[in-house]
Design a protein around this motif. Structure first.
Motif, PDB file in Angstrom:
ATOM      1  N   ALA A   1       0.658  -1.132  -0.098  1.00 21.61           N
ATOM      2  CA  ALA A   1      -0.042   0.052  -0.066  1.00 21.61           C
ATOM      3  C   ALA A   1       0.630   1.306  -0.219  1.00 21.61           C
ATOM      4  O   ALA A   1       0.442   2.320  -0.469  1.00 21.61           O
ATOM      5  CB  ALA A   1      -0.802   0.019   1.200  1.00 21.61           C
ATOM      6  N   LYS A   2       2.087   1.002   0.447  1.00 19.34           N
ATOM      7  CA  LYS A   2       2.999   2.381   0.598  1.00 19.34           C
ATOM      8  C   LYS A   2       3.931   2.323  -0.674  1.00 19.34           C
ATOM      9  O   LYS A   2       3.915   3.462  -1.231  1.00 19.34           O
ATOM     10  CB  LYS A   2       3.743   2.359   1.866  1.00 19.34           C
ATOM     11  CG  LYS A   2       4.644   3.562   2.001  1.00 19.34           C
ATOM     12  CD  LYS A   2       5.273   3.691   3.444  1.00 19.34           C
ATOM     13  CE  LYS A   2       6.200   4.853   3.809  1.00 19.34           C
ATOM     14  NZ  LYS A   2       6.600   4.749   5.076  1.00 19.34           N
ATOM     15  N   THR A   3       4.452   1.494  -1.071  1.00 11.83           N
ATOM     16  CA  THR A   3       5.652   1.571  -2.019  1.00 11.83           C
ATOM     17  C   THR A   3       5.157   1.259  -3.281  1.00 11.83           C
ATOM     18  O   THR A   3       5.597   1.545  -4.362  1.00 11.83           O
ATOM     19  CB  THR A   3       6.868   0.507  -1.593  1.00 11.83           C
ATOM     20  OG1 THR A   3       6.135  -0.750  -1.786  1.00 11.83           O
ATOM     21  CG2 THR A   3       7.230   0.957  -0.102  1.00 11.83           C
ATOM     22  N   ARG A   4       3.728   0.707  -3.439  1.00 15.04           N
ATOM     23  CA  ARG A   4       3.265   0.295  -4.824  1.00 15.04           C
ATOM     24  C   ARG A   4       4.068  -0.729  -5.355  1.00 15.04           C
ATOM     25  O   ARG A   4       3.797  -1.283  -6.551  1.00 15.04           O
ATOM     26  CB  ARG A   4       3.026   1.438  -5.667  1.00 15.04           C
ATOM     27  CG  ARG A   4       2.064   2.682  -5.350  1.00 15.04           C
ATOM     28  CD  ARG A   4       0.909   2.284  -4.648  1.00 15.04           C
ATOM     29  NE  ARG A   4       0.165   3.433  -4.337  1.00 15.04           N
ATOM     30  CZ  ARG A   4      -1.260   3.241  -3.748  1.00 15.04           C
ATOM     31  NH1 ARG A   4      -1.536   1.863  -3.670  1.00 15.04           N
ATOM     32  NH2 ARG A   4      -1.757   4.255  -3.189  1.00 15.04           N
ATOM     33  N   GLN A   5       4.842  -1.369  -4.591  1.00 14.57           N
ATOM     34  CA  GLN A   5       5.520  -2.653  -5.185  1.00 14.57           C
ATOM     35  C   GLN A   5       4.883  -3.718  -5.318  1.00 14.57           C
ATOM     36  O   GLN A   5       4.002  -4.084  -4.292  1.00 14.57           O
ATOM     37  CB  GLN A   5       7.164  -2.777  -4.349  1.00 14.57           C
ATOM     38  CG  GLN A   5       7.986  -1.675  -4.803  1.00 14.57           C
ATOM     39  CD  GLN A   5       9.447  -1.867  -4.134  1.00 14.57           C
ATOM     40  OE1 GLN A   5       9.350  -3.014  -3.218  1.00 14.57           O
ATOM     41  NE2 GLN A   5      10.469  -1.329  -4.531  1.00 14.57           N
ATOM     42  N   GLN A   6       4.988  -4.644  -6.288  1.00 10.91           N
ATOM     43  CA  GLN A   6       4.026  -5.795  -6.117  1.00 10.91           C
ATOM     44  C   GLN A   6       4.655  -6.900  -5.530  1.00 10.91           C
ATOM     45  O   GLN A   6       5.785  -6.954  -5.090  1.00 10.91           O
ATOM     46  CB  GLN A   6       4.171  -6.449  -7.627  1.00 10.91           C
ATOM     47  CG  GLN A   6       3.589  -5.559  -8.497  1.00 10.91           C
ATOM     48  CD  GLN A   6       3.662  -5.696 -10.235  1.00 10.91           C
ATOM     49  OE1 GLN A   6       4.696  -6.311 -10.679  1.00 10.91           O
ATOM     50  NE2 GLN A   6       2.862  -5.342 -10.862  1.00 10.91           N
ATOM     51  N   LEU A   7       3.903  -7.654  -4.604  1.00  6.85           N
ATOM     52  CA  LEU A   7       4.279  -8.565  -3.589  1.00  6.85           C
ATOM     53  C   LEU A   7       4.314  -9.864  -4.181  1.00  6.85           C
ATOM     54  O   LEU A   7       3.287 -10.492  -4.724  1.00  6.85           O
ATOM     55  CB  LEU A   7       3.394  -8.539  -2.440  1.00  6.85           C
ATOM     56  CG  LEU A   7       3.433  -7.101  -1.623  1.00  6.85           C
ATOM     57  CD1 LEU A   7       2.428  -7.142  -0.342  1.00  6.85           C
ATOM     58  CD2 LEU A   7       4.767  -6.766  -1.243  1.00  6.85           C
ATOM     59  N   PRO A   8       5.272 -10.568  -4.100  1.00  5.09           N
ATOM     60  CA  PRO A   8       5.345 -12.179  -4.361  1.00  5.09           C
ATOM     61  C   PRO A   8       4.925 -13.006  -3.322  1.00  5.09           C
ATOM     62  O   PRO A   8       5.045 -12.898  -2.164  1.00  5.09           O
ATOM     63  CB  PRO A   8       6.769 -12.246  -4.870  1.00  5.09           C
ATOM     64  CG  PRO A   8       7.838 -11.274  -4.043  1.00  5.09           C
ATOM     65  CD  PRO A   8       6.732 -10.079  -3.830  1.00  5.09           C
TER      66      PRO A   8
END
Length: 846
Positions: free
Chosen positions: A30-37
């Protein structure tokens, strides 16, 4: 392999969508917008779920009775989402890191801590799973019975709208479908294959018995003139074998991948406890695993292990790293689900395997899925003994016709087909009525199989139309054979050839009668063949029925002018049984006349006149047993699909003097055994043992002339640095070992591992000799061994040391070429021999 090329081009591994709700999306921070594997996506009310891939994407098909998804990830707050049943939809989720976790994190550097197996609770847990493997396998029960439904489908994938709109596809728009699977990538898919099977399985522990009885089946049927449907099914089933997570090794696409719960798995995998599911009964531990070396032939994924004392796998998700040395695979997704038995242990209830194939990452390719469901699972309830005994079938349904099996499947299918799946059967039937498609298929069939069909007769094979050799010079040939369209009982085959140097005609004709009223090119055969052949042959290069004078084999090294003119009359009866045992009865009258640099001459110096013809008459018995063998049936030949089971053969030939002018009485016995040994991470070895013995006093052309190879191709079953007619024996034993390491060493070398090369090595040994009675020096009435123009001997018997050659090679060059450096180790003092050689071999493999 030629027909297989067309199969790979047309119908590589799509499966189908059940009556479920398809949910897909991406999970991000939610904060970094990085996709989570590797986020866990689950249906909390059922043992159903998946994980996001390395890019945070997920796809899940949920039965319509459920409407809630739960997203969990270590260090993040749980997210629950609801959805509308029955409507495909996209649910993207943002997960927030837990404040408590964030407060405890101290960043001291960018380097990750070194992985340790010692004192690692994840490794301790996986060792418990390994220790409990035996009790959690179905084989731990005295009896197991279940009903197994398999569904396998394939489609051309990742097709853009631009591709679909091309003029060539104007008449085929009904085939294209908007895809609803992220795994296939792209915009459109072209479903082209569907196969279903419903079977009853029976297992008995003592004596060990595992029997499968097919109750119903249905398969897309391509035109039999172009595609062998049974062989296609056998090939796809070899690619998409059952995934047994409890086995030490999992067979996949003809390769062997180490299971994450194999006995030695902790030496190759890293394990992490990524979550605990305490709300589940029994509680589960989510165990993530990765290869220690990302290029090794290993899985990555998650195991869900029960904490009830059984340490059973309740669910598993498997994939492979993109860096793995596996050809043409862009993405692989496997999911296993286990259901609880009455004794609180688990059995496999459903498995899914989806593979996206392609030459390039972004280009079009093929996508295939295989789904297996197990129902009516019963343990420790024995069936009657008649079910377990007998030749592999139980119950009358196993003997029904194809139409009856199809009807049974449609009436008893445990899961209904989607609209896309139903359309595959209909669309392929429609497609084959379009004239332009049939013309295209006919062209590809000719290019890849070598035969052009004209209904009841076909001309070919094309690769023999032109060739050349030192005796015949420029050679032209044309031939063909009849097809089952003309008759299913009687088949004819013929060719005519002409050599412009020797100015001689060669020809062949055969007539075959099929006793089982089916094509003589399909399994099992039961046929009688009569034939006559007048043609050339290189001694030691024995080919059955017809000499395949392939254009590529015209290129040879060194002196290769020792040929025979043969007149061969043959009568052969072949009978194969469903258990893959077969026998062959044969009669052969052979007249051999030397040509080129070959000559027949008595050893007696007082009788210098050359011998023009050697005539023999032989009776033979051949036996062969190949348990569980499968084939791909091409038009040119039937190619066995190499598996883990051995193949045994024996041949007894007796020469009869005086019968049809036969000049010698002798017996020749040859026994052979070959097997592929799978060595897990170290690849596999193909091993062949052969032994032969010739009884009686005979000239050297009737001894065993060992298989030499003077071409520039690497031949697995020949001696690649031996000259033609260099060695003859009346007793011998040989060992061939060809090992493929599947990139085990190259995968660990920086930069080199990016090329995805594979190591190969071979060793070939030949022990043998000639008894004194068959030595020309001891018997003036025998034929003298060959000598060259300078008087040096060129034909020898083996001495105390064996003939030996070894090679090391690099395979998978451009994914299709193998190059070997071959070293001849013994008998280097013979004339005209090469100590070293570079040989190549084309092979496409996964």
């Amino acid at each position: 392999m030629k027909q297989l090329g067309w199969v790979l081009l047309l119908v590589l591994p799509v499966a189908a969508l059940a009556q479920t709700t398809t949910i897909r999306g991406v999970v991000t921070d939610a904060k970094t917008r990085q996709q989570l594997p590797f986020v866990s996506v689950a249906v909390s009310q059922a043992a159903l779920g998946t994980n996001t891939d390395e890019d945070g994407h997920y796809t899940l098909r949920v039965p319509t009775q459920y409407t809630t998804l739960v997203f969990t990830y270590l260090g993040y707050g749980t997210v629950t989402k609801t959805f509308t049943a029955g409507q495909p939809q996209e649910i993207n989720v943002s997960m927030t890191a837990s404040a408590a976790q964030l407060g405890e994190v101290v960043v001291r550097g960018s380097k990750a801590p070194r992985y340790r197996s010692k004192d690692n609770p994840a490794v301790a847990l996986i060792r418990q799973v390994i220790d409990h493997k035996a009790q959690n396998r179905p084989e731990s029960y005295a009896y197991v019975e279940d009903e197994k439904y398999e569904k396998m489908s394939f489609a051309v994938s990742n097709l853009s709208d631009k591709f679909k709109s091309r003029k060539i596809f104007r008449n085929y728009q009904f085939l294209f479908k908007k895809q609803d699977s992220l795994a296939a990538g792209g915009v459109n898919i072209l479903p082209i294959y569907l196969e279903e099977k419903l079977a009853k399985e029976y297992y008995r522990q003592n004596p060990p018995t595992h029997k499968t009885v097919v109750l119903g089946s249905k398969q897309v049927q391509f035109d039999k003139h172009f595609i062998d449907n049974e062989g296609l099914s056998a090939y796809f089933n070899r690619m998409y074998q059952d995934i047994d997570i409890y086995a030490n090794n999992v067979f996949l696409l003809g390769n062997q991948l180490l299971s994450p719960i194999a006995a030695n798995a902790p030496a190759f995998y890293q394990y992490y406890i990524s979550d605990t599911l305490k709300q589940h009964t029994p509680p589960l531990v989510e165990l993530s695993f990765f290869p220690r070396n990302r290029g090794d032939m290993l899985f990555t994924g998650k195991l869900y292990v029960t904490l009830d004392g059984n340490y059973a796998v309740q669910r598993a998700t498997l994939s492979v790293d993109k860096r793995i040395n596996l050809n043409f695979v862009k993405r692989l997704d496997a999911r296993l689900e286990f259901a609880e038995n009455p004794d609180k242990r688990y059995h496999l209830s459903k498995s899914f395997l989806g593979i996206d194939f392609g030459v390039t990452e972004k280009g079009s390719g093929f996508y295939g899925e295989r789904t297996v469901q197990f129902d009516k699972y019963r343990i420790n309830q024995p069936a009657p003994d008649s079910v377990y005994d007998g030749p592999g079938r139980a119950g009358a349904l196993a003997d029904t016709s194809a139409r009856q099996r199809t009807a049974f499947l449609e009436q008893n299918r445990p899961d209904s087909l989607s609209q896309v799946e139903k359309a595959i059967y209909r669309n392929v039937d429609t497609l084959q009525t379009i004239k332009s498609f049939r013309r295209t298929l006919d062209l590809f069939a000719f290019l890849l199989s070598g035969y052009k069909s004209f209904g009841g007769f076909e001309i070919g094979p094309a690769n023999t139309f032109y060739s050349f050799n030192p005796v015949e010079g420029f050679r032209l040939r044309v031939g063909g054979r009849t097809t089952p369209e003309l008759s299913k009982r009687i088949f004819f085959e013929t060719y005519a050839a002409y050599g412009f140097r020797d100015e001689k005609w060669k020809y062949f004709f055969s007539s075959t009668y099929s006793f089982n009223n089916k094509s003589i090119y399909t399994f099992p055969q039961n046929m009688l063949r009569a034939s006559f052949q007048r043609d050339t042959r290189i001694p030691g290069q024995e080919l059955q029925f017809v000499q395949e004078d392939n254009f590529l084999l015209s290129f040879k090294r060194g002196v290769n002018d020792k040929y025979l003119y043969n007149d061969v009359y043959r009568l052969d009866y072949v009978h194969e049984f469903s258990n893959h045992f077969s026998y062959t009865l044969g009669f052969r009258n052979l007249q051999q006349s030397p040509a080129g640099g070959l000559y027949f001459q008595h050893s007696d110096p007082t009788n210098p006149d050359p011998i023009r013809t050697l005539t023999t008459t032989e009776l033979s018995l051949g036996l062969r047993w190949a348990p569980n063998e499968t084939f791909y049936q091409g038009k040119l030949y039937r190619a066995p699909i190499i598996g883990r089971y051995p193949v045994f053969s024996a041949q007894l030939t007796t020469g009869v003097r005086g019968l049809f002018r036969g000049e010698y009485t002798y017996q020749n016995v040859v026994v052979n055994a070959t097997k592929r040994f799978y060595l897990s991470q170290l690849g596999h070895s193909d091993v062949t043992l052969e032994s032969g013995y010739v009884f009686g006093k005979v000239p050297f052309p009737l001894l065993e002339t060992h298989r030499a190879n003077q071409s520039y191709s690497y031949q697995l079953r020949s001696y690649n640095l031996m000259n033609f007619l260099e060695f003859s024996s009346d007793h011998y034993a040989s060992l061939f070992i060809d090992h493929n390491f599947n990139g085990f060493f190259f995968n660990k070398l920086p930069l080199i591992k990016r090329l995805k090369l594979r190591e190969a090595a071979s060793l070939k040994l030949l022990y043998g000799g000639i008894r004194p009675e068959n030595q020309p020096a001891n018997s003036p009435d025998l034929y003298q061994f060959l000598r060259d123009a300078e008087g040096q001997p060129t034909t020898f018997s083996l001495g105390r040391q064996p003939y030996a050659e070894a090679s090391v090679g690099v395979a998978n060059i451009f994914k299709l070429l193998r190059l070997d450096i071959v070293k001849r180790l013994t008998y280097l003092d013979h004339p005209h021999v090469a100590e070293w050689g570079l040989r190549g071999r084309f092979k496409i493999d996964f």
